[in-house]
Write a protein that holds these residues in place. Sequence first.
Motif, PDB file in Angstrom:
ATOM      1  N   ASP A   1       4.106   1.411   6.566  1.00 31.92           N
ATOM      2  CA  ASP A   1       3.838   0.280   7.443  1.00 31.92           C
ATOM      3  C   ASP A   1       2.478  -0.312   7.059  1.00 31.92           C
ATOM      4  N   LEU A   2       2.065  -1.374   7.744  1.00 35.74           N
ATOM      5  CA  LEU A   2       0.864  -2.105   7.336  1.00 35.74           C
ATOM      6  C   LEU A   2      -0.376  -1.226   7.326  1.00 35.74           C
TER       7      LEU A   2
ATOM      8  N   ASN B   1      -4.598   1.943   4.538  1.00 37.54           N
ATOM      9  CA  ASN B   1      -5.263   3.228   4.326  1.00 37.54           C
ATOM     10  C   ASN B   1      -5.064   3.729   2.899  1.00 37.54           C
ATOM     11  N   TRP B   2      -3.925   3.399   2.319  1.00 39.40           N
ATOM     12  CA  TRP B   2      -3.599   3.837   0.958  1.00 39.40           C
ATOM     13  C   TRP B   2      -4.446   3.099  -0.076  1.00 39.40           C
TER      14      TRP B   2
ATOM     15  N   VAL C   1      -3.918  -7.707   0.959  1.00 41.56           N
ATOM     16  CA  VAL C   1      -2.936  -7.116   1.870  1.00 41.56           C
ATOM     17  C   VAL C   1      -1.541  -7.148   1.245  1.00 41.56           C
ATOM     18  N   ALA C   2      -1.182  -8.256   0.621  1.00 36.84           N
ATOM     19  CA  ALA C   2       0.130  -8.360  -0.017  1.00 36.84           C
ATOM     20  C   ALA C   2       0.296  -7.300  -1.100  1.00 36.84           C
TER      21      ALA C   2
ATOM     22  N   GLU D   1       0.851  -3.876   0.470  1.00 41.68           N
ATOM     23  CA  GLU D   1       2.214  -3.783   1.012  1.00 41.68           C
ATOM     24  C   GLU D   1       3.223  -3.455  -0.083  1.00 41.68           C
ATOM     25  N   LEU D   2       2.927  -3.866  -1.315  1.00 42.05           N
ATOM     26  CA  LEU D   2       3.813  -3.619  -2.454  1.00 42.05           C
ATOM     27  C   LEU D   2       3.440  -2.348  -3.216  1.00 42.05           C
ATOM     28  N   SER D   3       2.466  -1.600  -2.692  1.00 44.43           N
ATOM     29  CA  SER D   3       1.943  -0.393  -3.378  1.00 44.43           C
ATOM     30  C   SER D   3       1.408  -0.741  -4.759  1.00 44.43           C
TER      31      SER D   3
END
Length: 208
Positions: A2-3, A8-9, A142-143, A146-148
């Motif tokens: 999730d966001l 955090n990642w 952020v994008a 979200e895509l790792s």
Amino acid sequence: MDLIESLNWRYATKRMTGEKISEKDLNTILEAIRLTPTAYGLQPFKVIATDNQELLEEIYEKSCPQIVVKQASHLLIFKAKKKLDEEYVEGYLTELKRVRNATDEYIDGYRTKIRKVIENPAINKFSWMIRQTYIALGFALVAAAELSIDSTPIEGFNAKVLNELLRLDTDSEEAVVLLTLGYRNAEEDHLAKQPKIRKPMESLVERM
């Protein structure tokens, strides 16, 4: 993820593997940039997206000696406009009228609002447009998360040299911030497994 897990990642990756991100993922990040909210919707910036290794090597050697520039899949170069001339503003207003089927009265009022900013001598226009550009940088970060996809925002570069390398007309625009995209080399990056250092919520947010 999730966001919040994604945020955090992510971290400012210092070593990348050189592995290419997909064209689909790159386009998703670029679309997030395109959809960034800006003052009056003017989008006073452009983005150069490159994976040209010769150019990346040259940028590394002459403008930004950070190894991640050479190791990235792609480098995004955010360029902020130096001024908003009448042609640019009127072009935007024409598109606004077309897309929203707006009345001339509405467009005249919108034009007046824009001019209050761009004709105000107390406002540093380039600084104002740089701040709009940084909103786009945030959306890109952020994008990517979200895509790792790993990313590193970079301000530490010689802007004058980079502008020259890119043959930019610095009367109208300048490179203001960079963003590398790629995949982390966790074995070589000393930050890969380090915990984030962030203020606790109660020290950051004041509720009134």
